[in-house]
Design a protein around this motif. Structure first.
Motif, PDB file in Angstrom:
ATOM      1  N   ALA A  14       0.830  -1.211   0.000  1.00  0.00           N
ATOM      2  CA  ALA A  14       0.000   0.000   0.000  1.00  0.00           C
ATOM      3  C   ALA A  14       0.866   1.264   0.000  1.00  0.00           C
ATOM      4  O   ALA A  14       0.533   2.255  -0.658  1.00  0.00           O
ATOM      5  CB  ALA A  14      -0.924  -0.009   1.209  1.00  0.00           C
ATOM      6  N   LYS A  15       1.981   1.228   0.716  1.00  0.00           N
ATOM      7  CA  LYS A  15       2.841   2.430   0.768  1.00  0.00           C
ATOM      8  C   LYS A  15       3.538   2.671  -0.574  1.00  0.00           C
ATOM      9  O   LYS A  15       3.806   3.811  -0.939  1.00  0.00           O
ATOM     10  CB  LYS A  15       3.855   2.296   1.903  1.00  0.00           C
ATOM     11  N   ASP A  18       0.996   4.235  -2.856  1.00  0.00           N
ATOM     12  CA  ASP A  18       0.871   5.666  -2.538  1.00  0.00           C
ATOM     13  C   ASP A  18       1.937   6.491  -3.270  1.00  0.00           C
ATOM     14  O   ASP A  18       1.670   7.589  -3.755  1.00  0.00           O
ATOM     15  CB  ASP A  18       1.046   5.899  -1.023  1.00  0.00           C
ATOM     16  N   LEU A  21       0.974   7.072  -6.796  1.00  0.00           N
ATOM     17  CA  LEU A  21      -0.106   8.070  -6.896  1.00  0.00           C
ATOM     18  C   LEU A  21       0.472   9.487  -6.881  1.00  0.00           C
ATOM     19  O   LEU A  21       0.061  10.351  -7.660  1.00  0.00           O
ATOM     20  CB  LEU A  21      -1.077   7.928  -5.713  1.00  0.00           C
TER      21      LEU A  21
ATOM     22  N   THR B  12      -6.758   9.003  -0.534  1.00  0.00           N
ATOM     23  CA  THR B  12      -5.698   8.922   0.460  1.00  0.00           C
ATOM     24  C   THR B  12      -5.107  10.323   0.613  1.00  0.00           C
ATOM     25  O   THR B  12      -5.476  11.232  -0.137  1.00  0.00           O
ATOM     26  CB  THR B  12      -4.619   7.894   0.075  1.00  0.00           C
ATOM     27  N   SER B 152      -4.161   1.718   2.227  1.00  0.00           N
ATOM     28  CA  SER B 152      -3.130   2.070   3.211  1.00  0.00           C
ATOM     29  C   SER B 152      -3.799   2.703   4.435  1.00  0.00           C
ATOM     30  O   SER B 152      -4.928   3.190   4.361  1.00  0.00           O
ATOM     31  CB  SER B 152      -2.120   3.048   2.601  1.00  0.00           C
ATOM     32  N   ILE B 153      -3.064   2.697   5.544  1.00  0.00           N
ATOM     33  CA  ILE B 153      -3.605   3.305   6.766  1.00  0.00           C
ATOM     34  C   ILE B 153      -3.837   4.804   6.556  1.00  0.00           C
ATOM     35  O   ILE B 153      -4.654   5.404   7.235  1.00  0.00           O
ATOM     36  CB  ILE B 153      -2.672   3.088   7.978  1.00  0.00           C
ATOM     37  N   HIS B 154      -3.114   5.403   5.587  1.00  0.00           N
ATOM     38  CA  HIS B 154      -3.287   6.841   5.332  1.00  0.00           C
ATOM     39  C   HIS B 154      -4.676   7.125   4.773  1.00  0.00           C
ATOM     40  O   HIS B 154      -5.254   8.182   5.007  1.00  0.00           O
ATOM     41  CB  HIS B 154      -2.213   7.339   4.367  1.00  0.00           C
TER      42      HIS B 154
END
Lengths: 405, 217
Positions: A14-15, A18, A21, B12, B152-154
């Protein structure tokens, strides 16, 4: 070269998603990093890893280095020391020389970036050539909490022309007329300096340097620089040596832009000469596996700096789950939560006190080390650092506090 | 309160920390700072720990409380700041007023005001927020649960905290959407979660469990 997707195994997919993105929003921008050395020291180390990773994300990041001779680096080292509050004699002629070298470099360099990302004071005067709609960012990696005011004023005369400044810790911010941001530096968990090592590699490094793994090992990894207080480290070690029969490893190298390194190394060697359990090791730049092994074999890692920009060696040791005793200076208190992920100290005596505690209580030392590793994983890995830089570059093109895409 | 309809689009967010150049050495200077900083600064100092320490650690729930207790060693004042339950406030201006009230009462009692050690001042910061759409969309509760497990946690942080307290949407985005699709009871349960005393991964698990319960019905 490490692939950006390889970091998912460390920080989670997930990071990494990000990062893609964010990177998408910068696909038509060129980021031009400029510093003063391609090898040695924390800035070069971070850029070596970060620039290729940004490219993989689709961001056109590039890196140029200004040229300077011995006289130039002598002046910049004096400025570095004065910014750390040390009394140094810097003449108007010195400052003019710095400016002239910057201007010569500006003549020879192409300023092709949409974002000119200038690292530290050495190339600060390049901003004299600012033109058009380029964004100029000054990235300060050093501790500005107690600078000599005349030198700070000299820097401010350039900083005011930048679009913003970036510091590594809140205490480093200065009274400036431009926006200031905080971005902590980071370590790369997959680099040679931080990746997992087989036991045989660690054993062979210990053997090569004559270090006895059966006895406690206290280590400080840092450039040979008086501000890292290597003599203070030896004094703290001497206070605990008799009780614990421990060894001390002082390992480090020197950056190309630091002319004092070898001199300090010789001084340390001479102070340590009467004790065969003190290992003073001068590493050439490409010794990351050795540094990694030395940190991993350590019982306790010290970072007894008198001044510190951020102290990346602390994050490196914490990542390896080593218990750390470190000075409460610069960015170190951001990394070490006292009595939870390490110990913060203010003196030789305090350092010796915490050394005794950790050497006496290996289980406690282990818990402290594991807490430190978690803290680094969440806050000081290169993926977080890239995320912050991408956010910074995006913010340069927006006015508001909330930027919604 | 914003009532949402249509599929839920997950966003996010990213924070960039801005240093304001305002410092405090003691409670009086902290009060002066609290009165003049932008609300984004109050938001930053009461929320950034949620993403920074998303595992359990001995961190107090806001920077003011930490500084008062651990640097100034004024444990009683620090405890008062730590006990302010942000979840009970509508927006950050109300939180600011509460902190100002605590400090003014404390100072008016004529307590001795001490300065912190040099170099350990409180530095006011704020944050710039960048909000980006993720590829994830949910049309019903079952899909919602699947996405909760992946994002994600974000993203969870953004919809649960930032939407309510910084974007002033009245409630979390999740609660607003559940209300919009007729899941009033689920929205209510989400709004009542104690979200400031749990890690973000713990919150993710709790949300998955809760929404799954309604998805089966």
């Amino acid at each position: 070269m490490q692939r950006i997707d390889g970091y998912a195994a460390v920080v989670g997919q997930a990071k990494i998603d990000d990062l893609y993105l964010l990177a998408e929003k910068l696909e038509d921008r060129v980021i031009q990093n400029i510093n003063s050395t391609s090898v040695g020291g924390g800035v070069a180390e971070i850029l070596t890893r970060m620039v290729p990773l940004m490219k993989q994300l689709g961001v056109d990041a590039r890196w140029d280095v200004i040229k300077g001779n011995e006289k130039f680096f002598g002046v910049t080292k004096k400025i570095h020391n004065a910014l750390h509050g040390v009394d140094v004699d810097i003449s108007g002629e010195d400052l003019e020389y710095l400016r002239q070298v910057n201007l010569q470099n500006a003549e020879e360099m192409q300023f092709y970036g949409d974002v000119m990302f200038i690292h530290d004071p050495q190339p600060i005067a390049l901003v004299e050539k600012k033109s058009g709609d380029k964004k100029w960012v000054w990235r300060c990696h050093i501790d500005l909490s107690g600078p000599k005011s005349d030198i700070m004023d000299f820097l401010k005369s350039y900083i005011k022309n930048y679009d913003c400044a970036v510091f590594s810790a809140p205490a480093f911010s200065a009274d400036l007329s431009i926006p200031q941001f905080m971005i902590s530096p980071s370590i790369d968990p997959l680099s040679d300096k931080n990746k997992e090592l087989p036991k045989e590699t660690v054993d062979s490094v210990a053997e090569r340097f004559g270090i006895d793994k059966e006895r406690p090992i206290i280590t400080q990894v840092s450039r040979f620089d008086r501000l890292k207080d290597p003599i203070g480290v030896i004094n703290a070690y001497r206070k605990v040596k008799r009780q614990f029969g421990c060894q001390l490893v002082l390992a480090g190298g020197s950056a190309l832009d630091d002319p004092e390194g070898f001199k300090v190394y010789e001084e340390v060697k001479s102070v340590a000469a009467d004790d065969p359990d003190i290992h003073v090791i001068f590493h050439p730049p490409a010794s990351d596996i050795e540094i990694n092994a030395l940190q991993r074999m350590s019982t306790v890692v010290l970072q007894k700096s008198l001044k510190e920009g951020f102290g990346l060696a602390v994050a490196e040791a914490l990542w390896k789950a080593r218990p750390v005793v470190a000075s409460a200076v610069g960015g170190i208190p951001l990394q070490v939560v006292h009595e939870y992920s390490g110990f913060l100290t203010y003196s030789v005596e305090g350092t010796a006190h915490y050394l005794r505690m950790l050497l006496n209580e290996p289980e406690y030392a282990r818990t402290i080390g594991l807490n430190g590793r978690k803290h680094v994983k969440n806050n000081f890995l290169i993926t977080r650092h890239i995320r912050d830089y991408l956010a910074l570059f995006i913010s340069l093109y927006h006015e508001d506090d909330i930027i919604q895409f | 309160m914003t009532k949402m309809s249509g599929p839920f689009k997950f966003y996010t967010h990213f924070h960039l920390v801005r240093l304001l150049g305002i410092r405090a050495r003691n409670p009086v200077e902290l009060l002066e700072g609290l009165k003049k900083v932008p609300t984004s600064s109050i938001y930053y100092h009461t929320h950034h720990f949620l993403e920074k320490h998303h595992y359990l650690s001995p961190e107090p729930p806001n920077d003011f409380a930490y500084w008062l207790s651990n640097i100034l060693n004024q444990k009683d004042l620090g405890e008062l700041f730590a006990s302010v339950d942000i979840a009970n406030f509508r927006d950050m201006e109300d939180v600011r007023s509460e902190f100002i009230k605590i400090l003014e009462e404390y100072i008016s009692k004529g307590r001795r005001i001490v300065n912190c050690p040099e170099g350990q001042e409180f530095h006011f910061s704020s944050c710039i927020t960048i909000i980006l759409p993720t590829p994830y969309v949910a049309s019903d509760l079952r899909e919602f649960v699947e996405v909760l497990d992946k994002i994600s946690i974000h993203s969870i942080y953004f919809h649960m905290f930032e939407a309510k307290m910084r974007l002033r949407r009245g409630a979390s985005d999740f609660a607003n959407w559940f209300r919009g699709i007729g899941e009033e009871k689920l929205a209510e349960e989400i709004s009542e979660l104690s979200i400031y005393t749990i890690t973000l991964n713990g919150l993710r698990k709790k949300l998955i469990k809760l929404v799954s319960k309604y998805a089966k019905n």
